[in-house]
Design an enzyme around this catalytic site. Structure first.
Site: not given
Ligand code: NAD
Length: 488
Positions: A185, A261, A295, A392
């Site tokens: 997803k 992650e 991140c 962040e």
């Molecule tokens: P997000 O948490 O808003 O969304 C991530 C994913 O989760 C998306 O696919 C979203 O549709 C899904 N999602 C959201 N709510 C959900 C729910 N209730 N149930 C199931 N899925 C759900 O994050 P984002 O804004 O897409 O990405 C940015 C974040 O990702 C930042 O905090 C960044 O640090 C982190 N990130 C971490 C890494 C790592 O390797 N540690 C790598 C890249 C990004």
């Protein structure tokens, strides 16, 4: 998607835009939603909107394919991944353009992401045949111990928007290499790159149902339907910490295997013995890669008092020269932020810091539309309670703070709930090891501003996550250990 379609219209039109379920491209029961170009704020194209019912159909397909895929010889699974690696390279230009169109990053960075993303397919194609077990005697000599490693089973892979190619491949590759089937997803902001990857895997010979893809504008019901289904065995999530902990709670009822992650708050420490120009180069990479939307982005700069002035000046000068514009313009070095909410969040953090006494050495800030651009900003005199030191930033903003001695630098760096990555610049070997040992982070960049590599175990501690992706560790997240006691 072929190499000849490297125009925006060409790459967009060559995509299916539907859900991939059981090897079939299908419409979503929720209709469709638009993917927005962050450089213009205009729709790029529509994709299928999956509902909870679609999610269960995808899990039906993954569950049905699980036994056959697990029984497929590792070499054969590896060859599918290896072909996908080659196809990604063949189509590098089209994939890079697609990632830039939906995510906004400059084309040069998208090209680097294609190479990084493809590398997960190659790395895990090499790991697949190396999954092994063990055979040991018991200390008492009563029986033998056989240890097997087997695929966990159908896995839910949820990915963020900031690396729309590499975050999917970093999960798909180890899952498939381990013999797990999956439901992917991708983020609603960037589903197109994920569809292109699914298309490539299909062409590479992946059997129907092994990878299923659900694009949706409403992830909660889709995630909830899958997490509560007894056939799902694993969830691997990359994204923000609040969503990660929400999914961890959701996974608790069924005691699912979980990899997370999550967000970071990386300190970037520069000691007075560091090579200053190398430190500024590293700072540029650690801060400006992905427009600061990583991140791994350096979120807090801690610089020894004696070199803080030249470091800050050099960093501000470099950040001021970057060309801002749509990522698809080859001259651009800073693309738009992902959406209006992302841009406004960064602006709010800068306003909060300035209200608390910070000074802008480089006074960037949000730019008028169209698109969601934010000019690079460097701040000094940031108060310890400023929000951007806790949260962040996810944008091109560099707060520079100073420290007197090593203990103060380490304490300040560790003063965060996150623990993904830390950067350290010093020429002193003994200090390097002392500091690296004390830093509360899953990864450290020592005299280097980029750490991501498919061969390395990527991941964090504290609120930054659970488990590791990539490296020799990555495939283990998708394997169970079975012990067999054998009578002598
Ligand atoms: P997000 O948490 O808003 O969304 C991530 C994913 O989760 C998306 O696919 C979203 O549709 C899904 N999602 C959201 N709510 C959900 C729910 N209730 N149930 C199931 N899925 C759900 O994050 P984002 O804004 O897409 O990405 C940015 C974040 O990702 C930042 O905090 C960044 O640090 C982190 N990130 C971490 C890494 C790592 O390797 N540690 C790598 C890249 C990004």
């Amino acid at each position: 998607m072929s190499t000849s379609t490297t125009t925006p219209a060409g790459v967009l039109e060559s995509l299916p835009g539907q859900l991939l379920i059981g090897g079939q491209w299908r419409d979503g029961r929720g209709g469709a939603f638009d993917v927005i170009d962050p450089a213009t704020g205009e729709p790029l194209r529509a994709v299928a909107d999956a509902t909870a019912e679609d999610a269960l159909a995808a899990l039906d397909a993954a569950a049905a394919a699980q036994r056959g895929w697990a029984a497929t010889p590792a070499r054969q699974r590896a060859e599918v991944l290896r072909r996908a690696f080659a196809l990604m390279h063949d189509r590098a230009e089209a994939l890079a353009l697609l990632a830039t169109l939906e995510m906004g990053k400059p084309l040069a960075e998208s090209r680097a992401e294609v190479a990084y993303a493809a590398e997960f397919f190659r790395w895990f194609s090499e790991e697949a045949p190396r999954v092994d077990g063990g055979f040991r005697p018991t200390p008492e000599g009563t029986h033998h111990i056989l240890v097997m490693r087997q695929p966990v089973g159908p896995s839910l892979l949820i990915t963020p928007w900031n690396f729309p190619l590499a975050m999917p491949t970093r999960k798909i590759a180890p899952a498939l290499a381990a013999g797990c089937t999956a439901v992917l997803k991708p983020a609603e902001q960037t589903p197109l790159s994920a569809l292109a990857i699914a298309q490539i895997l299909t062409e590479a010979g992946l059997p129907p149902g092994v990878l299923n893809v659900l694009t949706t504008a409403d992830p909660e019901p889709v995630g909830a339907a899958l997490l509560t289904d007894p056939r799902l065995r694993k969830v691997s999530f990359t994204g923000s910490t609040p969503v990660g902990s929400h999914l961890l709670r959701g996974a608790a009822d069924r005691v699912l295997r979980v990899s997370l992650e999550l967000g970071g708050n990386a300190p970037f420490i520069v000691f007075d013995d560091a090579d200053l120009s190398a430190a500024v180069d590293g700072a540029m990479a650690a801060k400006m890669r992905n427009i600061g939307e990583a991140c791994t982005a350096a979120n807090r700069f801690f610089v020894a008092e004696s070199i803080a002035e030249p470091f800050t000046r050099m960093l501000a000068e470099r950040m001021a020269t970057l060309a801002i514009g749509p990522g698809s313009d080859p001259r651009s070095q800073v693309g738009p932020l992902i959406d209006a909410a992302g841009r406004d969040k960064v602006a709010g953090l800068v306003d909060d810091a300035r209200a608390g006494g910070a000074t802008a050495v480089l006074d960037g800030g949000p730019l008028p539309g169209p698109g969601f651009f934010f000019a690079p900003t460097v701040l000094t005199g940031v108060a310890p309670d400023a929000r951007l030191l806790r949260e962040e930033i996810f944008g091109p903003v560099a707060p520079v703070l100073t420290f007197r001695d090593e203990d103060q630098a380490v304490a300040a760096a560790n003063d965060t709930e996150f623990g993904l990555l830390a950067y350290v610049y010093t020429a002193d070997l003994r200090r390097s090891l002392r500091v690296v040992e004390q830093l509360e982070a899953g990864m450290v960049g020592l005299n280097q501003g980029v750490v991501s590599n498919a061969a390395a175990p990527f991941g964090g501690i504290k609120l930054s996550g659970l488990g590791r992706e990539g490296g020799r560790e990555g495939i283990g997240e998708f394997l169970e250990t079975k012990y067999v006691g054998i009578a002598r």
